[in-house]
Design a protein around this motif. Structure first.
Motif, mmCIF file in Angstrom:
data_model
loop_
_atom_site.group_PDB
_atom_site.id
_atom_site.type_symbol
_atom_site.label_atom_id
_atom_site.label_comp_id
_atom_site.label_asym_id
_atom_site.label_seq_id
_atom_site.Cartn_x
_atom_site.Cartn_y
_atom_site.Cartn_z
ATOM 1 N N PHE A 1 0.803 -1.216 0.000
ATOM 2 C CA PHE A 1 0.000 0.000 0.000
ATOM 3 C C PHE A 1 0.839 1.270 0.000
ATOM 4 C CE2 PHE A 1 -2.087 3.114 3.025
ATOM 5 C CZ PHE A 1 -2.893 3.716 2.066
ATOM 6 N N GLN A 2 1.707 1.431 0.985
ATOM 7 C CA GLN A 2 2.415 2.704 1.107
ATOM 8 C C GLN A 2 3.397 2.934 -0.040
ATOM 9 O OE1 GLN A 2 3.126 4.255 5.245
ATOM 10 N NE2 GLN A 2 2.952 2.070 5.753
ATOM 11 N N ASP A 3 3.954 1.858 -0.602
ATOM 12 C CA ASP A 3 4.819 2.004 -1.772
ATOM 13 C C ASP A 3 4.013 2.476 -2.983
ATOM 14 O OD1 ASP A 3 6.939 1.196 -0.250
ATOM 15 O OD2 ASP A 3 7.159 -0.777 -1.171
ATOM 16 N N LEU A 4 2.812 1.922 -3.158
ATOM 17 C CA LEU A 4 1.964 2.369 -4.263
ATOM 18 C C LEU A 4 1.584 3.836 -4.089
ATOM 19 C CD1 LEU A 4 -0.375 -0.734 -4.654
ATOM 20 C CD2 LEU A 4 1.312 0.066 -6.319
ATOM 21 N N VAL A 5 1.274 4.225 -2.861
ATOM 22 C CA VAL A 5 0.922 5.626 -2.591
ATOM 23 C C VAL A 5 2.068 6.545 -3.005
ATOM 24 C CG1 VAL A 5 0.503 7.281 -0.727
ATOM 25 C CG2 VAL A 5 -0.756 5.122 -0.774
ATOM 26 N N ARG A 6 3.276 6.205 -2.559
ATOM 27 C CA ARG A 6 4.429 7.047 -2.888
ATOM 28 C C ARG A 6 4.725 7.048 -4.383
ATOM 29 N NH1 ARG A 6 6.062 5.323 2.488
ATOM 30 N NH2 ARG A 6 6.751 3.306 1.692
ATOM 31 N N SER A 7 4.469 5.914 -5.053
ATOM 32 C CA SER A 7 4.749 5.844 -6.490
ATOM 33 C C SER A 7 3.892 6.817 -7.289
ATOM 34 C CB SER A 7 4.515 4.413 -7.002
ATOM 35 O OG SER A 7 3.126 4.134 -7.146
ATOM 36 N N ALA A 8 2.737 7.206 -6.728
ATOM 37 C CA ALA A 8 1.861 8.173 -7.399
ATOM 38 C C ALA A 8 2.121 9.604 -6.937
ATOM 39 C CB ALA A 8 0.404 7.805 -7.138
ATOM 40 N N GLY A 9 3.174 9.788 -6.120
ATOM 41 C CA GLY A 9 3.490 11.126 -5.635
ATOM 42 C C GLY A 9 2.574 11.585 -4.522
ATOM 43 N N LEU A 10 1.935 10.645 -3.823
ATOM 44 C CA LEU A 10 1.025 10.962 -2.722
ATOM 45 C C LEU A 10 1.733 10.740 -1.387
ATOM 46 C CD1 LEU A 10 -2.143 9.108 -4.083
ATOM 47 C CD2 LEU A 10 -1.525 11.509 -4.432
ATOM 48 N N VAL A 11 1.150 11.277 -0.334
ATOM 49 C CA VAL A 11 1.684 11.133 1.013
ATOM 50 C C VAL A 11 0.890 10.061 1.740
ATOM 51 C CG1 VAL A 11 2.087 12.300 3.219
ATOM 52 C CG2 VAL A 11 2.390 13.547 1.067
ATOM 53 N N SER A 12 1.572 9.162 2.420
ATOM 54 C CA SER A 12 0.894 8.107 3.157
ATOM 55 C C SER A 12 -0.052 8.700 4.197
ATOM 56 C CB SER A 12 1.916 7.210 3.865
ATOM 57 O OG SER A 12 1.269 6.364 4.818
ATOM 58 N N PRO A 13 -1.258 8.147 4.321
ATOM 59 C CA PRO A 13 -2.181 8.628 5.355
ATOM 60 C C PRO A 13 -1.618 8.529 6.769
ATOM 61 C CG PRO A 13 -3.322 7.217 3.798
ATOM 62 C CD PRO A 13 -1.862 7.088 3.502
ATOM 63 N N PHE A 14 -0.622 7.670 6.967
ATOM 64 C CA PHE A 14 -0.044 7.502 8.294
ATOM 65 C C PHE A 14 0.993 8.576 8.620
ATOM 66 C CE2 PHE A 14 -0.954 3.037 6.827
ATOM 67 C CZ PHE A 14 -2.148 2.929 7.514
ATOM 68 N N ALA A 15 1.366 9.382 7.629
ATOM 69 C CA ALA A 15 2.353 10.435 7.855
ATOM 70 C C ALA A 15 1.695 11.615 8.569
ATOM 71 C CB ALA A 15 2.950 10.892 6.533
ATOM 72 N N ASP A 16 2.406 12.241 9.463
ATOM 73 C CA ASP A 16 1.890 13.414 10.148
ATOM 74 C C ASP A 16 1.546 14.496 9.130
ATOM 75 O OD1 ASP A 16 2.246 12.220 12.598
ATOM 76 O OD2 ASP A 16 4.201 13.135 12.977
ATOM 77 N N GLY A 17 0.379 15.059 9.281
ATOM 78 C CA GLY A 17 -0.018 16.160 8.414
ATOM 79 C C GLY A 17 -0.685 15.761 7.123
ATOM 80 N N ALA A 18 -0.818 14.453 6.860
ATOM 81 C CA ALA A 18 -1.421 14.022 5.592
ATOM 82 C C ALA A 18 -2.844 14.556 5.465
ATOM 83 C CB ALA A 18 -1.409 12.504 5.489
ATOM 84 N N LEU A 19 -3.593 14.539 6.545
ATOM 85 C CA LEU A 19 -4.960 15.056 6.503
ATOM 86 C C LEU A 19 -5.003 16.562 6.688
ATOM 87 C CD1 LEU A 19 -7.028 12.358 8.419
ATOM 88 C CD2 LEU A 19 -7.435 13.176 6.099
ATOM 89 N N ALA A 20 -4.061 17.108 7.442
ATOM 90 C CA ALA A 20 -4.073 18.545 7.711
ATOM 91 C C ALA A 20 -4.018 19.352 6.418
ATOM 92 C CB ALA A 20 -2.908 18.918 8.620
ATOM 93 N N ASP A 21 -3.202 18.921 5.460
ATOM 94 C CA ASP A 21 -3.039 19.678 4.219
ATOM 95 C C ASP A 21 -4.316 19.678 3.379
ATOM 96 O OD1 ASP A 21 -0.461 20.271 4.936
ATOM 97 O OD2 ASP A 21 0.448 18.684 3.730
ATOM 98 N N VAL A 22 -4.969 18.509 3.255
ATOM 99 C CA VAL A 22 -6.181 18.471 2.433
ATOM 100 C C VAL A 22 -7.323 19.192 3.134
ATOM 101 C CG1 VAL A 22 -5.510 16.374 1.217
ATOM 102 C CG2 VAL A 22 -6.863 16.174 3.299
ATOM 103 N N VAL A 23 -7.355 19.138 4.458
ATOM 104 C CA VAL A 23 -8.393 19.865 5.190
ATOM 105 C C VAL A 23 -8.219 21.361 5.009
ATOM 106 C CG1 VAL A 23 -9.178 20.474 7.524
ATOM 107 C CG2 VAL A 23 -8.927 18.075 6.881
ATOM 108 N N LYS A 24 -6.991 21.832 5.005
ATOM 109 C CA LYS A 24 -6.725 23.259 4.787
ATOM 110 C C LYS A 24 -7.247 23.693 3.423
ATOM 111 C CE LYS A 24 -2.959 26.656 4.759
ATOM 112 N NZ LYS A 24 -1.486 26.844 4.918
ATOM 113 N N GLU A 25 -7.007 22.871 2.402
ATOM 114 C CA GLU A 25 -7.503 23.189 1.057
ATOM 115 C C GLU A 25 -9.023 23.194 1.035
ATOM 116 O OE1 GLU A 25 -6.677 23.751 -3.249
ATOM 117 O OE2 GLU A 25 -5.293 23.625 -1.553
ATOM 118 N N ALA A 26 -9.624 22.207 1.685
ATOM 119 C CA ALA A 26 -11.085 22.129 1.709
ATOM 120 C C ALA A 26 -11.695 23.318 2.442
ATOM 121 C CB ALA A 26 -11.521 20.818 2.364
ATOM 122 N N GLU A 27 -11.077 23.730 3.528
ATOM 123 C CA GLU A 27 -11.571 24.896 4.266
ATOM 124 C C GLU A 27 -11.582 26.137 3.381
ATOM 125 O OE1 GLU A 27 -10.293 23.973 8.903
ATOM 126 O OE2 GLU A 27 -8.816 24.833 7.518
ATOM 127 N N ALA A 28 -10.555 26.290 2.574
ATOM 128 C CA ALA A 28 -10.481 27.450 1.689
ATOM 129 C C ALA A 28 -11.569 27.395 0.619
ATOM 130 C CB ALA A 28 -9.106 27.523 1.039
#
Length: 560
Positions: A529-556
């Motif tokens: 899973f996490q290797d596939l995530v990184r292969s697409a240039g995404l951040v693993s959901p288990f990484a600190d801040g993975a949700l914080a960044d998308v929530v910030k965009e959604a808030e805007a």
């Protein structure tokens, strides 16, 4: 030119028996005995593809009509045969894993396949064959029970998917009536639902004990083939949802309450996201299926060609009807490499969500059909859900084809809010299962109390009003994954974190986001899973801040 494929009606696969499975396995073992490992692996791959094609057909036909006696009998037969097939499959994996030349074997099948097999062999022993058969029988009964619901509302008789249009009607009294009728069904069937789940939990705990585990949880994770994270990682992710998403959803719901002028936001109000009424599809089933062809043509020629093939070949079953199992799913026939989409259109925006979701699964399966072995045709499910949820967001630029130009922006806003609001519920479902399987001897009342307590953590805004059954902790019984696919549901929330990252990227560069998505689909299940995530240039959901960044965009975007 659209890819060529057979028509679904022409797909036939011989029914296996214990004898034919054993004979096929003997041929593979004989090839290994004479040192012809490549031949053995090819024969084994073919055997697995034939078996899974047959199995997919059986379970699909049961879902299409749970009341059909032959479909039910065929599913019962498949449930009984499945443990025998698993026994033979595990025996071959154990033999291959005992081969001293693991480097050479990895060169033939891939190192990740070996990791998957190493996990698989810890999930089965012949001693649990009767338990697996009984687990399937209980799961089938749950599916049949819910599929048989007959709900009377506004002069109509509908099933559970059919109640959804009423549950998000702009009229508040209609929504309340719909939820009252829905939960009356669960109240009436509560004793059987409690009994079914109690027996499933105890059966699964018993299997875990026979296999040497203290509880079902580690076995459940291994059955999901999770090789690069565990319950502790998931618990930290759930906490990220509490920290970053729950406050945002609470603010969005309060804004909705104020916009409508309600004194309180009740449970039956949550489904009405758009103050003007949730945007609906442009038309009925036939019109939506036709409009989807225009949508995919506007997005990408690969998606368009694939959809035309699916439609022309009869690989879509999207109409809701009596006796049909609820929900939606994508299955596949690995002898052919062609997937199939199952859904229950009911005239609401959920038709679009389910359709684009399952199309994401189907497109991934099609793109990865050339992966070298059956283990790589599908990724583990949390990765697979990225393809489905990702496509939901990536269709935004052409979604007007399905909802009309005037409603397109309203639909996008509604879908984004729904995607965020889903996360607290999704992690609540997961947390509930962790607690249930930690205490397998809990009473049904204690399980309902667990759900109530977790709702207050993840969805503190909930107000069921006079809906007595969910108010006493019964809402979880409507979620089929809890009964039929333990520990699956967190996969949707992990994938949603990644899908939201695709949404953020597409807002900056839609073409690049789509190319990364198609590339991820083509990699199938060739990595964890996490290797596939990184292969697409995404951040693993288990990484600190993975949700914080998308929530910030959604808030805007949502000005929340």
């Amino acid at each position: 030119m659209a890819p060529m494929a057979p028509h679904f009606a022409d797909i036939v696969e011989a029914t296996p028996t214990r004898e034919t499975l054993r004979a096929d396995s003997a041929v593979i073992h004989a090839a290994l005995d004479r040192g012809d490992r490549a031949r053995a692996l090819a024969d084994w791959d073919g055997m697995r593809r034939r078996y899974e094609t047959w199995s997919a057909l059986v379970y699909l036909r049961f879902a299409q009509n749970t009341q059909n006696p032959k479909a039910k009998a065929d599913r019962d037969y498949a449930d009984a045969l499945s443990p025998e097939a698993a026994d033979l499959d595990i025996a071959l994996k154990r033999r291959l894993l005992a081969d001293p030349d693991q480097a050479g074997l990895a060169g033939l099948v891939g190192r990740h396949a070996l990791r998957l097999w190493e996990t698989d062999v810890t999930t089965f022993d012949p001693a649990i064959k009767p338990d697996l058969e009984e687990e399937s029988r209980l799961s089938a009964r749950y599916t049949e029970l819910l599929a048989g619901a007959k709900l009377a509302i506004r002069g109509q008789t509908v099933n559970l998917p059919g109640i959804e249009p009423f549950a998000e009607d702009p009229d508040r009294a209609t929504r309340h009536d719909a939820e009252t009728i829905r939960w009356s069904f669960f109240d009436q069937n509560g004793p059987e639902l409690d009994d079914l789940y109690d027996r499933l939990v105890k059966r699964r705990h018993g299997m875990a004990r026979k296999l040497g585990y203290d509880t079902y949880t580690p076995l459940g994770y291994r059955r999901m083939r999770r090789v690069d994270y565990g319950p502790e990682d998931v618990a930290r992710y759930r906490q990220q949802v509490v920290q970053h998403v729950v406050p945002l959803v609470g603010r969005l719901l309060e804004a909705r309450r104020a916009a409508h002028g309600w004194d309180k936001l009740r449970f039956w109000d949550e489904a009405l996201i758009d103050p003007a009424g949730n945007p609906k599809p442009v038309g009925d089933h036939d019109m939506l299926v036709a409009a989807a062809e225009d949508m995919f043509a506007a997005l990408d020629p690969r998606l368009a060609a694939f959809y035309r093939m699916m439609r022309a070949g009869g690989f879509l079953d999207l109409k809701n009807r009596a006796g049909k199992a609820g929900g939606g799913f994508c299955t596949s026939f690995p002898t052919l490499g062609v997937p199939f989409i199952f859904a229950n259109f009911n005239g609401t925006h959920h038709d679009i969500g389910v359709f684009t979701h399952e199309m994401g699964h189907a497109f991934q399966n099609w793109e990865s059909r050339h992966q070298p072995g059956i283990d790589y045709l599908w990724p583990t499910m949390e990765a697979a859900e990225i393809h489905s949820m990702g496509l939901e967001f990536l269709t935004y630029p052409a979604i007007d084809r399905l909802v009309g130009a005037d409603a397109a922006e309203r639909f996008r806003r509604m879908h984004l809010i729904g995607a965020l609001a889903f996360l607290p519920y999704g992690v609540c479902v997961d947390h509930f299962q962790h607690e249930v399987y930690a205490v397998p001897d809990a009473t049904p009342a204690e399980r309902h109390a667990i759900w109530q307590r977790l709702e207050r953590i993840y969805m503190p805004w909930l107000d069921y009003g006079d809906l007595a059954y969910p108010a006493k902790g019964g809402r979880w019984q409507a979620k089929q994954h809890i009964y039929n696919s333990p520990f699956y549901y967190i996969d949707y929330t992990l994938a949603q974190c990644c899908a939201l990252q695709f949404w953020v990227r597409a807002r900056r560069d839609g073409a690049a986001a789509l190319e990364a998505y198609v590339g991820l689909c083509g990699r199938g299940g060739s990595a964890p899973f996490q290797d596939l995530v990184r292969s697409a240039g995404l951040v693993s959901p288990f990484a600190d801040g993975a949700l914080a960044d998308v929530v910030k965009e959604a808030e805007a975007v949502l000005a929340a």
